[in-house]
Design a protein around this motif. Sequence first.
Motif, mmCIF file in Angstrom:
data_model
loop_
_atom_site.group_PDB
_atom_site.id
_atom_site.type_symbol
_atom_site.label_atom_id
_atom_site.label_comp_id
_atom_site.label_asym_id
_atom_site.label_seq_id
_atom_site.Cartn_x
_atom_site.Cartn_y
_atom_site.Cartn_z
ATOM 1 N N LEU A 1 0.828 -1.212 0.000
ATOM 2 C CA LEU A 1 0.000 0.000 0.000
ATOM 3 C C LEU A 1 0.867 1.270 0.000
ATOM 4 N N ILE A 2 1.951 1.240 0.741
ATOM 5 C CA ILE A 2 2.835 2.413 0.802
ATOM 6 C C ILE A 2 3.517 2.648 -0.549
ATOM 7 N N ASP A 3 4.028 1.587 -1.140
ATOM 8 C CA ASP A 3 4.793 1.731 -2.381
ATOM 9 C C ASP A 3 3.906 1.975 -3.596
ATOM 10 N N ASP A 4 2.740 1.322 -3.645
ATOM 11 C CA ASP A 4 1.929 1.374 -4.859
ATOM 12 C C ASP A 4 0.711 2.293 -4.754
ATOM 13 N N MET A 5 0.221 2.532 -3.543
ATOM 14 C CA MET A 5 -0.930 3.405 -3.353
ATOM 15 C C MET A 5 -0.567 4.713 -2.664
ATOM 16 N N ARG A 6 0.731 4.909 -2.435
ATOM 17 C CA ARG A 6 1.231 6.105 -1.747
ATOM 18 C C ARG A 6 0.558 6.308 -0.384
ATOM 19 N N ALA A 7 0.319 5.208 0.299
ATOM 20 C CA ALA A 7 -0.245 5.285 1.655
ATOM 21 C C ALA A 7 0.742 5.967 2.586
ATOM 22 N N ILE A 8 0.211 6.698 3.544
ATOM 23 C CA ILE A 8 1.032 7.443 4.497
ATOM 24 C C ILE A 8 0.989 6.730 5.848
ATOM 25 N N PRO A 9 2.124 6.242 6.360
ATOM 26 C CA PRO A 9 2.131 5.586 7.681
ATOM 27 C C PRO A 9 1.793 6.588 8.783
ATOM 28 N N LEU A 10 0.898 6.177 9.679
ATOM 29 C CA LEU A 10 0.488 7.027 10.804
ATOM 30 C C LEU A 10 0.974 6.490 12.135
ATOM 31 N N GLY A 11 1.632 5.339 12.147
ATOM 32 C CA GLY A 11 2.082 4.713 13.391
ATOM 33 C C GLY A 11 1.063 3.734 13.919
ATOM 34 N N GLY A 12 1.544 2.763 14.696
ATOM 35 C CA GLY A 12 0.654 1.780 15.320
ATOM 36 C C GLY A 12 -0.070 0.887 14.335
ATOM 37 N N GLY A 13 0.474 0.728 13.132
ATOM 38 C CA GLY A 13 -0.158 -0.121 12.131
ATOM 39 C C GLY A 13 -1.182 0.596 11.274
ATOM 40 N N SER A 14 -1.412 1.890 11.522
ATOM 41 C CA SER A 14 -2.398 2.650 10.752
ATOM 42 C C SER A 14 -1.755 3.294 9.534
ATOM 43 N N LEU A 15 -2.537 3.361 8.459
ATOM 44 C CA LEU A 15 -2.120 4.013 7.225
ATOM 45 C C LEU A 15 -3.221 4.957 6.769
ATOM 46 N N MET A 16 -2.851 6.002 6.060
ATOM 47 C CA MET A 16 -3.813 6.866 5.413
ATOM 48 C C MET A 16 -3.724 6.615 3.918
ATOM 49 N N VAL A 17 -4.822 6.158 3.331
ATOM 50 C CA VAL A 17 -4.857 5.827 1.906
ATOM 51 C C VAL A 17 -5.963 6.654 1.258
ATOM 52 N N ASP A 18 -5.579 7.530 0.352
ATOM 53 C CA ASP A 18 -6.558 8.388 -0.336
ATOM 54 C C ASP A 18 -7.484 9.091 0.652
ATOM 55 N N GLY A 19 -6.911 9.586 1.745
ATOM 56 C CA GLY A 19 -7.691 10.345 2.708
ATOM 57 C C GLY A 19 -8.480 9.526 3.695
ATOM 58 N N ARG A 20 -8.332 8.199 3.652
ATOM 59 C CA ARG A 20 -9.066 7.348 4.590
ATOM 60 C C ARG A 20 -8.078 6.560 5.437
ATOM 61 N N ARG A 21 -8.368 6.457 6.735
ATOM 62 C CA ARG A 21 -7.503 5.740 7.666
ATOM 63 C C ARG A 21 -7.903 4.270 7.744
ATOM 64 N N THR A 22 -6.919 3.406 7.678
ATOM 65 C CA THR A 22 -7.140 1.983 7.890
ATOM 66 C C THR A 22 -6.052 1.452 8.806
ATOM 67 N N ARG A 23 -6.350 0.398 9.551
ATOM 68 C CA ARG A 23 -5.346 -0.206 10.428
ATOM 69 C C ARG A 23 -5.132 -1.655 10.027
ATOM 70 N N ILE A 24 -3.869 -2.068 9.987
ATOM 71 C CA ILE A 24 -3.510 -3.432 9.583
ATOM 72 C C ILE A 24 -2.785 -4.092 10.735
ATOM 73 N N ARG A 25 -3.283 -5.267 11.169
ATOM 74 C CA ARG A 25 -2.703 -5.962 12.319
ATOM 75 C C ARG A 25 -2.774 -7.456 12.123
ATOM 76 N N SER A 26 -1.900 -8.171 12.790
ATOM 77 C CA SER A 26 -1.968 -9.635 12.760
ATOM 78 C C SER A 26 -2.840 -10.137 13.905
ATOM 79 N N PHE A 27 -3.700 -11.094 13.575
ATOM 80 C CA PHE A 27 -4.557 -11.779 14.547
ATOM 81 C C PHE A 27 -4.494 -13.274 14.228
ATOM 82 N N PRO A 28 -3.504 -13.993 14.727
ATOM 83 C CA PRO A 28 -3.399 -15.425 14.393
ATOM 84 C C PRO A 28 -4.589 -16.214 14.928
#
Length: 473
Positions: free
Chosen positions: A201-228
């Motif tokens: 997402l960072i390399d291809d969608m120019r997502a902006i890392p916000l810390g704590g696993g959160s990214l800003m993609v096209d003005g929307r915040r999403t969080r990515i985490r592992s849940f085994p």
Amino acid sequence: MSRLVIVSNRVAIPAEGKGLVSAGGLAVAVNEAFSAYEGLWFGWSGEITENPDPEPRLIDRGRVQYAVLDLSPQDYKEYYAGFANRALWPIMHYRVGLGSYSRSDYAGYQRVNRLFARALAKLLEPDDLVWVHDYHLIPLASELRGQGVDNPIGYFHHIPWPGADVFNTLPASGDLLRAIADYDLIGLQTDPDVQNLSRNLIDDMRAIPLGGGSLMVDGRRTRIRSFPIGIDVTGFKEAADKAGTNKVVRETMAGLRTRKLLIGVDRLDYSKGVPERMEAVDCFFASNPDQRGNVVYIQITPKSRSEVPEYEQLSREVNEKVGDINGMLGEPAWTPIQYVTKAYPRPVLAGLYRAARVGLVTPMRDGMNLVAKEYVVAQSADDPGVLVLSKFAGAARQMSEALLVNPYDRFEMAEAIREALYMPREERLARWKPMNERMKREDVDWWARNFMTELENFRTLDRSPPAAVAAAE
């Protein structure tokens, strides 16, 4: 109290007056998630009809309501057998050469996700939490947002997420990356999966890392985490404890007599490494001739997706390999490989796991692999068996005490089989105990509770860009 709305490709509707779902896989996970919520389970009925109704059938079962749609033959061919299982599935499992992409299949995949979104949007209430499951439904949040749905929507990806150099070979990869960013919370099985998707997402969608696993993609915040994901530890252990009374288990043990048992249980799929495992067993007997007649390998492999050509070819390959090995090594009183293509219920599998000195779980690539966890939980606390586990299974991240192997190296797997068979009881106990304790702590209830706690947090989260990000834009 808010409802939980779970969306999955298939829906398991219990008979009236029976339990929520039969045990196994996603059904157990859904059962645990609904234990704390009233809710709705939405998805495909499993039925294929010429002119399906665009409005779902609603079925009430106490705390849970079920909403199901039929698919047309074209929908099934393009959405399910086509794009989901001939394009997405192989790419997600790093099998680029097996991927088969067509524009018509991808159009069908988008169409069914849009169909699901339109039907589901009419059923949602403002306070609902929506939890979408797996690769069939990556675009669903984007389609729901297009319908005006602003509820918190989470997504759990049960299979691996590959590195960008693999994922981007899929012609639709950019569309899917844009779509997945419309989820508020994205759950994956392992930290490497999280790193792969985040970097993509960072390399291809120019997502902006916000810390704590959160990214800003096209003005929307999403969080990515592992849940085994975990298993129903209590239920599976109880099944193993009682399995001695099961007829199939008793007859299997009687047939083994004093022979030691190797066991593999997998759906028939090229990601599971069944032919490669058989080659490793063949290699084991070649280098340990004294074990011929003393060890039996049972491989239980229910068929799946037989309408997909690659799976039919795999079925022929496995059958030929079984015939070749048994023909070369077998004797009138001993068959080295017993290959079974029927599915067995949990009590039978639990009993066979407990009886097996070695559990062979050697996928070429797997998101998690719950068979590895079931094998460990089923073992006797006094005399446990040994798990031989692929280092490319997500479960290896939690089960480092297993004998970890490279499934592409049949000699290494053969050596691990020998080591497992000769391993003294003290070492078997030392390896089994920490894995068993971890499985008890990190069970399916722990998994569902952690994901839902995270998703609940999105009720009050400001999803707008932080001031610094907004200024940069």
